[in-house]
Design an enzyme around this catalytic site. Structure first.
Site, PDB file in Angstrom:
ATOM      1  N   ARG A  84      -0.021 -34.986 -27.103  1.00 40.22           N
ATOM      2  CA  ARG A  84      -0.615 -34.234 -25.989  1.00 40.22           C
ATOM      3  C   ARG A  84       0.417 -34.115 -24.867  1.00 40.22           C
ATOM      4  NH1 ARG A  84      -6.096 -34.061 -24.967  1.00 40.22           N
ATOM      5  NH2 ARG A  84      -5.408 -32.797 -23.211  1.00 40.22           N
ATOM      6  N   HIS A 109     -10.817 -26.301 -26.067  1.00 31.74           N
ATOM      7  CA  HIS A 109      -9.906 -27.387 -25.673  1.00 31.74           C
ATOM      8  C   HIS A 109      -8.507 -27.032 -26.213  1.00 31.74           C
ATOM      9  CE1 HIS A 109      -8.573 -31.105 -24.238  1.00 31.74           C
ATOM     10  NE2 HIS A 109      -9.223 -31.957 -24.997  1.00 31.74           N
ATOM     11  N   GLN A 158      -5.542 -29.562 -26.706  1.00 32.30           N
ATOM     12  CA  GLN A 158      -5.750 -30.504 -27.812  1.00 32.30           C
ATOM     13  C   GLN A 158      -5.227 -29.920 -29.126  1.00 32.30           C
ATOM     14  OE1 GLN A 158      -7.276 -33.706 -27.618  1.00 32.30           O
ATOM     15  NE2 GLN A 158      -6.264 -33.796 -29.602  1.00 32.30           N
ATOM     16  N   CYS A 191      -9.701 -35.883 -31.834  1.00 26.62           N
ATOM     17  CA  CYS A 191      -9.116 -35.721 -30.502  1.00 26.62           C
ATOM     18  C   CYS A 191      -9.265 -36.974 -29.652  1.00 26.62           C
ATOM     19  CB  CYS A 191      -9.733 -34.516 -29.799  1.00 26.62           C
ATOM     20  SG  CYS A 191     -11.496 -34.694 -29.489  1.00 26.62           S
ATOM     21  N   ARG A 208     -10.538 -29.254 -15.895  1.00 29.15           N
ATOM     22  CA  ARG A 208     -11.514 -29.667 -16.918  1.00 29.15           C
ATOM     23  C   ARG A 208     -12.896 -29.445 -16.310  1.00 29.15           C
ATOM     24  NH1 ARG A 208     -11.707 -34.919 -20.790  1.00 29.15           N
ATOM     25  NH2 ARG A 208     -10.208 -33.550 -21.810  1.00 29.15           N
TER      26      ARG A 208
HETATM   27  N1  NVA Z   1     -15.893 -32.415 -27.732  1.00 33.24           N
HETATM   28  C1  NVA Z   1     -15.578 -33.503 -26.836  1.00 33.24           C
HETATM   29  C2  NVA Z   1     -14.093 -33.623 -26.676  1.00 33.24           C
HETATM   30  C3  NVA Z   1     -13.649 -34.748 -25.767  1.00 33.24           C
HETATM   31  C4  NVA Z   1     -12.161 -34.764 -25.595  1.00 33.24           C
HETATM   32  C5  NVA Z   1     -16.256 -33.249 -25.490  1.00 33.24           C
HETATM   33  O1  NVA Z   1     -16.251 -32.094 -25.042  1.00 33.24           O
HETATM   34  O2  NVA Z   1     -16.788 -34.187 -24.909  1.00 33.24           O
HETATM   35  N1   CP Z   2      -8.887 -35.784 -26.255  1.00 34.79           N
HETATM   36  C1   CP Z   2      -9.080 -35.765 -24.921  1.00 34.79           C
HETATM   37  O1   CP Z   2      -9.034 -34.729 -24.276  1.00 34.79           O
HETATM   38  O2   CP Z   2      -9.300 -36.993 -24.368  1.00 34.79           O
HETATM   39  P1   CP Z   2      -9.784 -37.293 -22.878  1.00 34.79           P
HETATM   40  O3   CP Z   2     -11.218 -36.867 -22.780  1.00 34.79           O
HETATM   41  O4   CP Z   2      -9.617 -38.775 -22.734  1.00 34.79           O
HETATM   42  O5   CP Z   2      -8.933 -36.529 -21.916  1.00 34.79           O
END
Ligand code: NVA
Ligand code: CP
Length: 306
Positions: free
Chosen positions: A289, A132, A135, A261, A105
């Site tokens: 997930r 993502h 997701q 998400c 990530r």
């Molecule tokens: N769009 C959000 C998704 C978090 C799971 C982010 O990138 O922070």
């Molecule tokens: N939806 C998702 O990826 O959640 P987190 O940021 O908690 O991993």
């Protein structure tokens, strides 16, 4: 070195592979629910590198890997040499000699691409600024599980054209469904950044109510994604009219699902009434997930097992 199969963006899988993954997910989830052991990844190790916060992604990969008989190691930028400037290419060379699969990530997609180019093992995108994919794998599985095939259906995306939105758009090209996107002016989808092949499955609406009309899924996400915190004040102002509320759910199909998400901000991108209401699929989405990622891990490491 044989090039490993990565999952860096949704289009790294084709429709046939996704159908196979969903079949495996069903089987794996069913066994999990019956407390039956399935350990195809015994002695295998997943390394998870986090440059941003996470609850679901970390937990679903860590628990999932253990349930497959393997182990998972959590690394973050703060206490690894990555945070002190070790080149991502060098980190990939080393890390991929000590484990069987890596999940990352991070910020720019380019970082994960560079890592993957130097990795001897599969690399999975656990969220970048651009995408993502894990997701959307879970979200589409959730829809299929609850409503049947997604082909030809309409997904309404309300709000920011972010990583999750981009991934819905890629998935629509591959699985042949439509995405109606409504963003405030200045936050529109950038086709190239979204990695779109064409625009056949994507339509932009200035009015969010029109985007939601007759949709099978209404979905949204935070107004300010991780890494964009400096823009938060302006975004809160600009996104005021892009909130999913019950009026918006009423113009969608009566059996439409609401998806998010998570984490969510009640009172910003969605009202409490909708996210905690009967059409909301958010908890099942989160749970899936883990099940979809277990199928993905199995596939990337072992290929088709039946
Ligand atoms: N769009 C959000 C998704 C978090 C799971 C982010 O990138 O922070
Ligand atoms: N939806 C998702 O990826 O959640 P987190 O940021 O908690 O991993």
């Amino acid at each position: 070195m044989i090039t490993p199969k990565h999952f860096l963006q949704f289009k790294d899988l084709n429709a046939d592979e996704i159908a196979y993954l969903f079949e495996r997910t069903r089987w794996i989830k069913d066994r999990f629910q019956r407390y039956e052991r399935h350990w195809p990844l015994a002695d295998r190790t997943l390394v998870m590198i986090f440059e941003k916060a996470s609850t679901r992604t970390r937990l679903s990969f860590e628990a999932g890997m253990q349930q497959l008989g393997g182990s998972a190691i959590y690394l973050n930028t703060r206490d690894t040499q990555l945070g002190r400037g070790e080149p991502v290419e060098d980190a990939a060379q080393v890390i991929s000699r000590m484990c069987d699969v890596v999940m990352i990530r991070t910020f720019e997609q380019e970082i994960i691409e560079r890592f993957a180019r130097n990795s001897r093992v599969p690399v999975i995108n656990g969220l970048t600024n651009e995408y993502h994919p894990c997701q959307i794998l879970a979200d589409i599985y959730t829809f299929v599980e609850q409503r049947g095939p997604i082909r030809g259906k309409t997904v309404a995306w309300i709000g920011d054209s972010n990583n999750v939105c981009n991934t819905w758009l890629q998935a629509a090209e591959i699985l042949d469904f439509n995405v109606h996107v409504s963003t405030p002016p200045g936050y529109e989808v950038e086709a190239e950044r979204a990695g779109l092949y064409g625009t056949d499955h994507f339509e932009h609406f200035t009015d969010p109510m029109e985007a939601a009309r007759d949709a099978h899924i209404v979905t949204t996400d935070v107004w300010t994604s991780m890494g964009f915190e400096a823009e938060n004040e302006a975004r809160c102002r600009d996104f005021q009219d892009w909130q999913v509320d019950s009026d918006m759910m009423r113009v969608a199909r009566p059996d439409a699902l609401f998806m998010h998400c998570l984490p969510a901000h009640r009172g910003e991108e969605v009202t409490a009434e909708v996210i905690d209401g009967p059409q909301s699929a958010v908890w099942e989405e989160a749970a899936n997930r883990m099940h979809t990622q277990k199928a993905l891990l199995e596939y990337l490491l072992l290929g088709r097992v039946e």
